[in-house]
Design an enzyme around this catalytic site. Structure first.
Site, PDB file in Angstrom:
ATOM      1  N   GLU A   5      23.088  -1.976 -58.350  1.00 28.45           N
ATOM      2  CA  GLU A   5      21.719  -1.653 -58.746  1.00 28.45           C
ATOM      3  C   GLU A   5      20.747  -1.876 -57.599  1.00 28.45           C
ATOM      4  O   GLU A   5      20.668  -2.988 -57.054  1.00 28.45           O
ATOM      5  CB  GLU A   5      21.268  -2.544 -59.910  1.00 28.45           C
ATOM      6  CG  GLU A   5      21.884  -2.227 -61.243  1.00 28.45           C
ATOM      7  CD  GLU A   5      21.291  -3.082 -62.358  1.00 28.45           C
ATOM      8  OE1 GLU A   5      21.632  -2.818 -63.517  1.00 28.45           O
ATOM      9  OE2 GLU A   5      20.496  -4.006 -62.081  1.00 28.45           O
ATOM     10  N   CYS A   6      20.008  -0.867 -57.243  1.00 28.16           N
ATOM     11  CA  CYS A   6      18.887  -0.964 -56.303  1.00 28.16           C
ATOM     12  C   CYS A   6      19.290  -1.715 -55.039  1.00 28.16           C
ATOM     13  O   CYS A   6      20.014  -1.186 -54.211  1.00 28.16           O
ATOM     14  CB  CYS A   6      17.683  -1.612 -57.000  1.00 28.16           C
ATOM     15  SG  CYS A   6      16.098  -1.298 -56.185  1.00 28.16           S
ATOM     16  N   GLY A   7      18.861  -2.962 -54.875  1.00 28.51           N
ATOM     17  CA  GLY A   7      19.214  -3.708 -53.672  1.00 28.51           C
ATOM     18  C   GLY A   7      20.709  -3.850 -53.489  1.00 28.51           C
ATOM     19  O   GLY A   7      21.208  -3.887 -52.359  1.00 28.51           O
ATOM     20  N   SER A  10      22.700   3.112 -58.221  1.00 28.59           N
ATOM     21  CA  SER A  10      21.423   3.762 -58.513  1.00 28.59           C
ATOM     22  C   SER A  10      20.291   2.785 -58.225  1.00 28.59           C
ATOM     23  O   SER A  10      20.485   1.558 -58.208  1.00 28.59           O
ATOM     24  CB  SER A  10      21.364   4.195 -59.978  1.00 28.59           C
ATOM     25  OG  SER A  10      20.117   4.806 -60.279  1.00 28.59           O
TER      26      SER A  10
END
Length: 464
Positions: free
Chosen positions: A349-351, A443
């Site tokens: 997720e993200c980071g 994502s």
């Protein structure tokens, strides 16, 4: 068989709100929690809306885990269940609002009306005098049906300034005090009591003097009418008990959250957790455990290797601030490559997604290497690249969550889907891409796992 409403004792509770972000909601909420916990009370704090960073301060102040409550992302049934449980053990419940009191749909005001929470507003009054009264009147009367607890003036210059603000109120009883410059020992830190950077506040666990900062805020609050408000009434005097709320589940409310099926029984999920991977909802960990998963935490920044696991979750955080330390953990990189090469699932997720990419370039143009296990280059920027609630359709169902990032990703990875905004047809508008590369799914989307545990189980390798 007739269902009975669970007996819940009344508990003083407040929703701390404001006119906008940056007014002092987190400082006031944490100061209240710290003040009452120092006095021996059990305080439970909740955060309205999606947020990973403010809860770290509230957890330190209250000594208890902090959960998010949002009428869309977490749902009404989850909110009622969590606040009911808190009311059974707490002396005081605090809910920090999000943005302005009436911002968003649903808003913090909607939550306050649903639960009957008294609203305490905090307003940055540094450039105000009589207009402070107009702002207070508008907050109180803009929407009917809100319980009003009053307001606190923040960043007040002097006692004379506070007098001018108080005189502007139509209802003198609404005045709960003024917070002037809050300082620590040594150089004054009026503007940075709770320091910020991109994505929000610096997390409490990253500052060695975090508790000292909270004590300074609590000490300042103790000098206000709010801080001196008696816990119990004496001779008809207003007290905290005037703000008591019955948090029993109303008969017309949504049903209790459904039971979570044990779809991950026997599976070990490795979870990165440190300053680079700190964006973890406690409720997400609870959801994984409720599905039967064993959680194995590890710290890439501390040099940890990947624990033996069936699947890996790389949460969001700040890998861009720790790129050299991440790249230096060559043993972990080799473990990750082996895990992916063996086809074992990864949800990034993200980071967490960024850390797997090839490089990150900051706003000054300086590029640093990352793990290089996903094809892509990350570019930091000063403007927000994504913000707001999102939903993501997956094979197991639709996950709810949100997005919030200051970077963009240049990649040739395959896109297998896109998130969309609440109210839009799923995948109908251009939300965040869902990428797939081998066994990695990644994502910018941050998921609230309990919104669809089956979809999370599928992400982490459970059978259909």
């Amino acid at each position: 068989m007739m269902q009975t409403t669970p007996a819940v004792r009344q508990c003083p509770a407040l929703l701390i709100a404001s006119t906008a972000s940056g007014q002092g909601k987190t400082t006031l909420t944490a100061a209240l929690a710290r003040l009452h916990s120092r006095q021996g009370r059990k305080v439970r704090v909740f955060k309205c809306g999606p947020d990973f960073l403010d809860p770290y301060w509230h957890e330190l102040a209250s000594g208890a885990p902090v959960h998010s409550v949002d009428l869309w992302m977490t749902g009404e049934a989850d909110i009622h269940a969590r606040l009911q449980a808190a009311a059974q053990e707490a002396d005081l419940i605090l809910v920090e609002g999000v943005m302005g009191l009436f911002d968003g749909s649903p808003s913090a005001a909607d939550l306050a009306r649903l639960l009957g929470l008294p609203v305490l507003a905090v307003v940055d009054a540094s450039a105000m005098a009589g207009t402070f009264g107009a702002v207070a009147y508008g907050l109180q009367h803009y929407q009917p049906g809100l319980r009003w607890a009053g307001l606190v003036a923040n960043r007040v210059a002097s006692s004379h300034h506070a007098d001018l603000l108080r005189q502007g109120l139509r209802d003198p009883q609404a005045w709960q005090g003024a917070l002037e410059g809050i300082t620590l020992e040594g150089p004054q830190k009026k503007a940075a009591l709770l320091p910020e950077r991109h994505l929000g506040l610096v997390a409490a666990h990253e500052l060695g003097d975090a508790l000292q900062r909270l004590d300074a805020a609590a000490d300042a609050l103790a000098r206000t009418p709010l801080g001196q408000r008696p816990w119990k009434a004496d001779s008809g005097q207003a007290s905290w008990q005037d703000w008591a709320v019955d948090l029993a589940l109303p008969s017309q409310a949504a049903e209790q959250p459904p039971a979570i099926a044990p779809r991950l029984t026997g599976r070990t999920i490795a979870v990165a957790r440190d300053a680079a991977f700190a964006f973890i909802y406690p409720a997400n960990l609870d959801c994984l455990r409720a599905m039967g998963a064993r959680l194995a935490f590890f710290s890439p920044l501390a040099g940890d290797r990947l624990p033996s696991c069936d699947a890996l979750w790389l949460p969001g955080g700040y890998p861009e601030l720790h790129a050299p330390a991440l790249q230096a953990n060559t043993g972990l990189r080799a473990d990750l490559a082996q895990h992916i090469g063996a086809g074992r699932p990864v949800w990034a997720e993200c980071g967490g997604m960024l850390a797997l990419c090839e490089s990150v370039t900051d706003t000054a143009g300086h590029t640093q290497r990352l793990w290089g296990l996903l094809p892509g280059q990350v570019h930091m920027q000063s403007r927000l690249a994504g913000l707001g609630m999102q939903q993501l359709e997956l094979p197991g169902g639709v996950l709810r969550g949100h997005t919030f990032h200051y970077s963009r990703l240049e990649t040739a990875m395959q896109q297998t889907g896109r998130s969309s905004r609440p109210g839009a047809a799923v995948q109908a508008d251009r939300g965040e891409a869902l990428y797939r590369h081998g066994s990695v799914q990644a994502s910018y989307f941050h998921a609230w796992f309990a919104s669809c545990p089956r979809a999370v189980a599928r992400l982490l390798g459970a059978a259909a």
